[in-house]
Design a protein around this motif. Structure first.
Motif, PDB file in Angstrom:
ATOM      1  N   ILE A   1       4.506 -14.079   3.122  1.00 42.49           N
ATOM      2  CA  ILE A   1       3.365 -12.728   3.193  1.00 42.49           C
ATOM      3  C   ILE A   1       1.800 -13.298   3.727  1.00 42.49           C
ATOM      4  O   ILE A   1       1.610 -13.262   2.891  1.00 42.49           O
ATOM      5  CB  ILE A   1       3.026 -11.157   2.407  1.00 42.49           C
ATOM      6  N   ILE A   2       1.641 -13.405   4.416  1.00 38.81           N
ATOM      7  CA  ILE A   2      -0.039 -13.309   5.534  1.00 38.81           C
ATOM      8  C   ILE A   2      -0.999 -12.115   5.737  1.00 38.81           C
ATOM      9  O   ILE A   2      -0.010 -11.449   6.470  1.00 38.81           O
ATOM     10  CB  ILE A   2      -0.174 -14.374   6.640  1.00 38.81           C
ATOM     11  N   ALA A   3      -0.992 -11.148   5.240  1.00 39.35           N
ATOM     12  CA  ALA A   3      -2.596 -10.489   4.977  1.00 39.35           C
ATOM     13  C   ALA A   3      -3.898 -10.776   5.428  1.00 39.35           C
ATOM     14  O   ALA A   3      -3.979 -10.973   4.101  1.00 39.35           O
ATOM     15  CB  ALA A   3      -2.245  -9.408   3.830  1.00 39.35           C
ATOM     16  N   ASP A   4      -3.779 -10.603   6.158  1.00 44.28           N
ATOM     17  CA  ASP A   4      -5.438 -10.801   6.904  1.00 44.28           C
ATOM     18  C   ASP A   4      -6.337  -9.406   6.763  1.00 44.28           C
ATOM     19  O   ASP A   4      -5.985  -8.600   8.213  1.00 44.28           O
ATOM     20  CB  ASP A   4      -5.152 -11.936   8.376  1.00 44.28           C
ATOM     21  N   GLU A   5      -6.797  -9.587   5.969  1.00 43.24           N
ATOM     22  CA  GLU A   5      -8.122  -8.482   6.065  1.00 43.24           C
ATOM     23  C   GLU A   5      -6.901  -6.881   6.594  1.00 43.24           C
ATOM     24  O   GLU A   5      -7.759  -5.982   6.851  1.00 43.24           O
ATOM     25  CB  GLU A   5      -8.827  -8.396   7.199  1.00 43.24           C
ATOM     26  N   PRO A   6      -6.170  -7.044   5.250  1.00 41.37           N
ATOM     27  CA  PRO A   6      -5.229  -5.845   5.333  1.00 41.37           C
ATOM     28  C   PRO A   6      -6.388  -4.041   4.964  1.00 41.37           C
ATOM     29  O   PRO A   6      -5.579  -3.146   5.532  1.00 41.37           O
ATOM     30  CB  PRO A   6      -4.393  -6.526   4.686  1.00 41.37           C
ATOM     31  N   THR A   7      -7.139  -4.452   3.896  1.00 43.58           N
ATOM     32  CA  THR A   7      -7.845  -2.863   4.031  1.00 43.58           C
ATOM     33  C   THR A   7      -8.778  -2.860   3.847  1.00 43.58           C
ATOM     34  O   THR A   7      -9.363  -2.188   4.521  1.00 43.58           O
ATOM     35  CB  THR A   7      -7.728  -3.025   2.830  1.00 43.58           C
ATOM     36  N   THR A   8      -9.510  -4.029   5.264  1.00 45.99           N
ATOM     37  CA  THR A   8     -10.743  -3.639   5.683  1.00 45.99           C
ATOM     38  C   THR A   8     -11.839  -2.919   6.616  1.00 45.99           C
ATOM     39  O   THR A   8     -12.090  -2.365   6.812  1.00 45.99           O
ATOM     40  CB  THR A   8     -11.526  -5.526   6.819  1.00 45.99           C
ATOM     41  N   ALA A   9     -10.286  -2.404   7.559  1.00 47.82           N
ATOM     42  CA  ALA A   9     -10.674  -0.917   8.092  1.00 47.82           C
ATOM     43  C   ALA A   9     -10.034   0.678   7.488  1.00 47.82           C
ATOM     44  O   ALA A   9     -10.403   1.136   7.970  1.00 47.82           O
ATOM     45  CB  ALA A   9      -9.700  -0.960   9.774  1.00 47.82           C
ATOM     46  N   LEU A  10      -9.768   0.017   6.135  1.00 53.77           N
ATOM     47  CA  LEU A  10      -9.664   1.309   5.027  1.00 53.77           C
ATOM     48  C   LEU A  10     -10.409   2.226   4.573  1.00 53.77           C
ATOM     49  O   LEU A  10     -11.740   0.734   4.316  1.00 53.77           O
ATOM     50  CB  LEU A  10      -8.083   1.491   5.010  1.00 53.77           C
ATOM     51  N   ASP A  11     -10.420   3.296   4.035  1.00 59.56           N
ATOM     52  CA  ASP A  11     -11.499   4.067   3.054  1.00 59.56           C
ATOM     53  C   ASP A  11     -11.525   3.477   1.454  1.00 59.56           C
ATOM     54  O   ASP A  11     -10.445   2.859   1.635  1.00 59.56           O
ATOM     55  CB  ASP A  11     -11.297   5.001   3.122  1.00 59.56           C
ATOM     56  N   VAL A  12     -12.490   3.114   1.203  1.00 57.27           N
ATOM     57  CA  VAL A  12     -12.035   2.908  -0.381  1.00 57.27           C
ATOM     58  C   VAL A  12     -11.112   3.462  -1.098  1.00 57.27           C
ATOM     59  O   VAL A  12      -9.726   2.424  -1.895  1.00 57.27           O
ATOM     60  CB  VAL A  12     -13.802   2.257  -1.206  1.00 57.27           C
ATOM     61  N   SER A  13     -11.470   4.902  -1.202  1.00 53.18           N
ATOM     62  CA  SER A  13      -9.516   5.622  -1.613  1.00 53.18           C
ATOM     63  C   SER A  13      -8.408   5.178  -1.747  1.00 53.18           C
ATOM     64  O   SER A  13      -7.565   4.818  -1.635  1.00 53.18           O
ATOM     65  CB  SER A  13     -10.331   7.520  -1.819  1.00 53.18           C
ATOM     66  N   ILE A  14      -8.932   4.880   0.519  1.00 50.39           N
ATOM     67  CA  ILE A  14      -7.036   4.771   0.674  1.00 50.39           C
ATOM     68  C   ILE A  14      -7.143   3.012   0.134  1.00 50.39           C
ATOM     69  O   ILE A  14      -5.864   2.375   0.110  1.00 50.39           O
ATOM     70  CB  ILE A  14      -7.186   4.102   1.852  1.00 50.39           C
ATOM     71  N   GLN A  15      -8.183   1.961   0.300  1.00 43.13           N
ATOM     72  CA  GLN A  15      -7.985   0.888   0.217  1.00 43.13           C
ATOM     73  C   GLN A  15      -7.455   0.658  -1.281  1.00 43.13           C
ATOM     74  O   GLN A  15      -6.720  -0.265  -1.145  1.00 43.13           O
ATOM     75  CB  GLN A  15      -9.393   0.453  -0.363  1.00 43.13           C
ATOM     76  N   ALA A  16      -8.051   1.096  -2.112  1.00 44.65           N
ATOM     77  CA  ALA A  16      -7.169   0.838  -3.632  1.00 44.65           C
ATOM     78  C   ALA A  16      -6.201   0.794  -3.949  1.00 44.65           C
ATOM     79  O   ALA A  16      -5.268   0.690  -4.376  1.00 44.65           O
ATOM     80  CB  ALA A  16      -7.844   1.931  -4.189  1.00 44.65           C
ATOM     81  N   GLN A  17      -5.822   2.497  -3.022  1.00 44.56           N
ATOM     82  CA  GLN A  17      -3.803   2.274  -3.101  1.00 44.56           C
ATOM     83  C   GLN A  17      -3.156   1.204  -2.448  1.00 44.56           C
ATOM     84  O   GLN A  17      -2.471   1.012  -2.695  1.00 44.56           O
ATOM     85  CB  GLN A  17      -3.911   3.824  -2.213  1.00 44.56           C
ATOM     86  N   ILE A  18      -3.673   0.683  -1.038  1.00 44.48           N
ATOM     87  CA  ILE A  18      -3.291  -0.101  -0.511  1.00 44.48           C
ATOM     88  C   ILE A  18      -2.948  -1.631  -1.732  1.00 44.48           C
ATOM     89  O   ILE A  18      -2.526  -2.198  -1.006  1.00 44.48           O
ATOM     90  CB  ILE A  18      -4.026  -0.289   0.736  1.00 44.48           C
TER      91      ILE A  18
END
Ligand SMILES: Nc1ncnc2c1ncn2[C@@H]1O[C@H](COP(=O)(O)OP(=O)(O)OP(=O)(O)O)[C@@H](O)[C@H]1O
Ligand SMILES: Nc1ncnc2c1ncn2[C@@H]1O[C@H](COP(=O)(O)OP(=O)(O)O)[C@@H](O)[C@H]1O
Ligand code: SF4
Ligand code: SF4
Ligand SMILES: [Mg+2]
Ligand SMILES: [Mg+2]
Lengths: 327, 329
Positions: free
Chosen positions: A180-197
């Protein structure tokens, strides 16, 4: 080296060129990296360093007239950089899954999440409708969507940003890809959501033994997700190694400067450490070490000869200081 | 640190409200029988910014940070409440200038940098002759760490960090004493971010600037601010001194924010967090709007909006259960 045998993806001395009216630029030179099953390789570096381009080259998605002009890319025991577009199309989705920054670019707003999932599943795995739908429900459950039997018939806009990124991850996983190539998969998300992802991605990688290339500029994300880290600068790999080494005992002066420039959550300082200047443009890369105009250790050798990756500790660093002696 | 609260405020905001009408067009409403819809982007907030200090507003996207910034700089008209600037050095009320998140979008691509920076000088007639304008532009370029010759170039010839320096130079042109910075480094790489943050701190010392700083990055906020206000769905849920807020967060939402920051020195690997999702601002939950995500919510929380209370240490918090000295903290 036994490592190469176990590698899911093995990139050897990759070079990418873009011929243009004012000459050819080389966004990637001499990139070598491999990722094993169940391993997350974090790729970091400044904007324009070549992180996304590396991912695109592996997927055979370089924009024309860009082309791979050197090196090899092996997916397991199959060489893929020489395959034609048709063959690469088969590989994308089936063997290499992709997750991008903005979940909306990967989802079609006009179709339900379920129809997009089942279509992808049926395209890559020979499954009937009922079986594919059952797999889609299971995938949504795997990525932590509550009440998946119900949510499967909803449209992308009915999901929140974090839930949409979960759906994109489910889509990327739908054919059980090896990489899996994940390019900035959490950059558009809020920190609290980012941690979940991030924790989701890490759990799925370990459970399903997928190799993951995680592109990000967020060192915190790297610290929490990656097993190994590759640092890029001006189109080259300048340091690679286990996450603890690269983050906490970096060997390359650029990585050292980068780590020191991050504001700390612990002690407060009056002035942040800063690396003066900026990364050179592709058409103005200095001779010798590309980092030499900004490097406090630069010596005469650095202005003349380009350092290769040299093994140091449990990783490697492209700096004359690591070759023993002085720069 | 606690002295910053006692310092003379440069800006005082009381009962600030901003409601946006986000209704569908009239005809659609009639056909689809939909009522008018409103978003309470900013809901009755109070804060002060100490003169020469920095107050930061943090919170997840959509919580109302940028709306506060736009209200304070006059880009939006408040639905209710008061925004009062103290008199500046010249006696007249302070004026605020704004620096935006995106250094690409906020500069006119067809103008030379010198003209971008000169615009406020000419607009406000701050210099009499064109020679004086040129001189001031060169001075501003040097102040932000660029060279005088950079004035001849166009924005696309600069990197992201350099473009943010140009935005700062333009904001400084009108000699503001108060800068509102809305996510000024969010589009920048960490190494470039360090350059811009250092520049902003240096300018604060040299020019005596006051900052209202907006960010979602807790480590950046920690570095820049004297005080921090945490926003959730249009309200300030906690406000206090930076060190105090980091050491002893009192509101469950602040605690969640601090817990979820990816941490380089103490990474949390192999642990899945259940932090819930941000509710839609169109249908905010009843009572305390954080109650669906709050691990300690009680029946009272969904029924009653918590009032803002001042604690002994100068922190203000809006939570029914927040106590002055949290047990075990
Ligand atoms: N179509 C193109 N033609 C020529 N050069 C290109 C093209 N696309 C990208 N480049 C150049 O290739 C280099 C690497 O770009 P890439 O997108 O991989 O950067 P990145 O490390 O992913 O940056 P970011 O953090 O901004 O996403 C950059 O210098 C970029 O300007
Ligand atoms: N011009 C506008 N019209 C309608 N709604 C708006 C407008 N600006 C902001 N909003 C809404 O107000 C809320 C707060 O937005 P904003 O202040 O931009 O949040 P933040 O900066 O914290 O991410 C959001 O729900 C947003 O959708
Ligand atoms: S090779 Fe020389 S210039 Fe390059 S990073 Fe090492 S010391 Fe610095
Ligand atoms: S008022 Fe209740 S729901 Fe709100 S933060 Fe406090 S305890 Fe949680
Ligand atoms: Mg990229
Ligand atoms: Mg905003």
């Amino acid at each position: 080296m036994g490592e190469a045998e176990k590698a899911v993806i093995d990139v050897r001395n990759l070079k990418v060129e873009f011929p243009g009216r004012r000459g050819t630029v080389t966004p990637l030179s001499d990139i070598s990296l491999s990722i094993r099953a169940g391993e997350i390789l974090g790729v970091v570096g400044e904007s324009g360093a070549g992180k996304s381009m590396t991912g695109l080259a592996i997927q055979g998605l370089l924009e024309r007239p860009g082309r791979i002009s050197g090196g090899e890319i092996w997916l397991g025991d199959r060489r893929i950089d020489t395959l034609d577009d048709r063959a690469m199309e088969q590989i994308r989705g089936r063997e290499i899954g992709a997750i991008f920054q903005d979940p909306l670019t990967s989802l079609n707003p006009l179709f339900t999440v379920g129809s997009q999932l089942t279509e992808t599943i049926r395209l890559h795995l020979s499954m009937g409708k009922v079986e594919a739908r059952a797999r889609a429900v299971q995938l949504l459950r795997d990525v932590g969507i509550p009440a998946p039997e119900e949510r499967i018939d909803h449209y992308p806009h009915q999901f929140s940003g974090g839930m949409r990124q979960r759906v994109v991850i489910a889509l990327a996983l739908s054919a059980s890809p090896k990489l899996i190539i994940a390019d900035e998969p959490t950059t558009a998300l809020d920190v609290s959501i980012q941690a979940q992802i991030i924790s989701l991605l890490r759990r799925l990688c370990k459970e399903k033994q997928t190799a993951v290339m995680l592109v990000t500029h967020d060192m915190g994300v790297i610290a929490e997700a990656a097993d190994r880290v590759a640092v890029m600068y001006a189109g080259r790999l300048i340091e690679i190694g286990p996450v603890e080494q690269v983050l906490h005992a970096p060997r390359h002066p650029y990585t050292q400067g980068l780590m020191a420039s991050i504001p700390s959550l612990g002690a407060r300082v009056v002035k942040l450490n800063q690396i003066d200047g900026s990364m050179p443009r592709l058409d103005a890369i200095p001779a010798g070490c590309a980092f030499n105009p900004r490097c406090v250790y630069a010596g005469s050798r650095c202005l003349r000869d380009r350092p290769e990756l040299i093994p140091v500790g449990d990783g490697a660093s492209a700096c004359w200081l690591n070759a023993g002696g002085t720069a | 640190m606690t002295t910053s609260a006692q310092k003379k405020p440069a800006l005082t905001v009381n009962g600030l409200v901003k409601t946006f009408d986000v209704s569908a067009p009239w005809l659609n409403r009639v056909i689809e029988r939909k009522p008018r819809q409103f978003v309470q982007a900013v809901n009755d907030i109070d804060f002060t910014v100490p003169a020469g200090g920095c107050l930061s507003i943090v919170g997840e996207s959509g919580c109302g940070k940028s709306t506060v910034a736009r209200l304070v700089t006059g880009l939006h008209r408040a639905s209710a409440g008061e925004i009062r600037f103290a008199p500046g050095r010249a006696g007249a009320p302070l004026s605020a200038q704004m620096i935006f998140q995106d250094p690409y979008a906020s500069l006119n691509p067809r103008w030379r940098v010198k003209n971008i920076i000169a615009e406020p000088l000419r607009e406000l007639k701050l210099r009499d002759t064109s020679a004086e304008v040129i001189e001031r532009v060169e001075e501003l370029l040097l102040t932000v760490g660029l060279s005088a010759s950079d004035g001849e170039k166009f924005p696309h010839e600069f990197s992201g960090g350099q473009r943010q320096r140009i935005s700062i130079a333009r904001a400084l042109a009108s000699e503001p004493e108060f800068l509102v910075c809305d996510e000024p480094t969010s589009a920048l790489d960490v190494s470039v971010q360090a350059q811009v943050l250092n520049l902003m701190r240096r300018l604060q010392d040299e020019l005596g600037l006051t900052y209202l700083f907006i960010s979602h990055d807790m480590s950046v906020v920690r570095h820049m601010s004297d005080r921090i206000a945490v926003m959730y769905l249009g309200r300030i849920v906690e406000e206090g001194d930076t060190e105090e807020l980091f050491a002893r967060p009192r509101h469950p939402y602040t605690q969640l924010l601090l817990q979820t920051i990816p941490n380089i020195t103490a990474p949390r690997r192999d642990r899945e967090l259940a932090t819930g999702e941000v509710p839609s601002p169109l249908k905010p939950p009843s009572g305390c709007t954080f109650h669906p995500r709050c691990p300690i919510a009680t029946a009272r929380c969904s029924a009653e909006v918590p009032a803002v209370r001042a604690l002994a240490n100068g922190t203000r918090v809006a939570c029914h259960l927040a106590v002055d000295e949290p047990a075990g903290a």
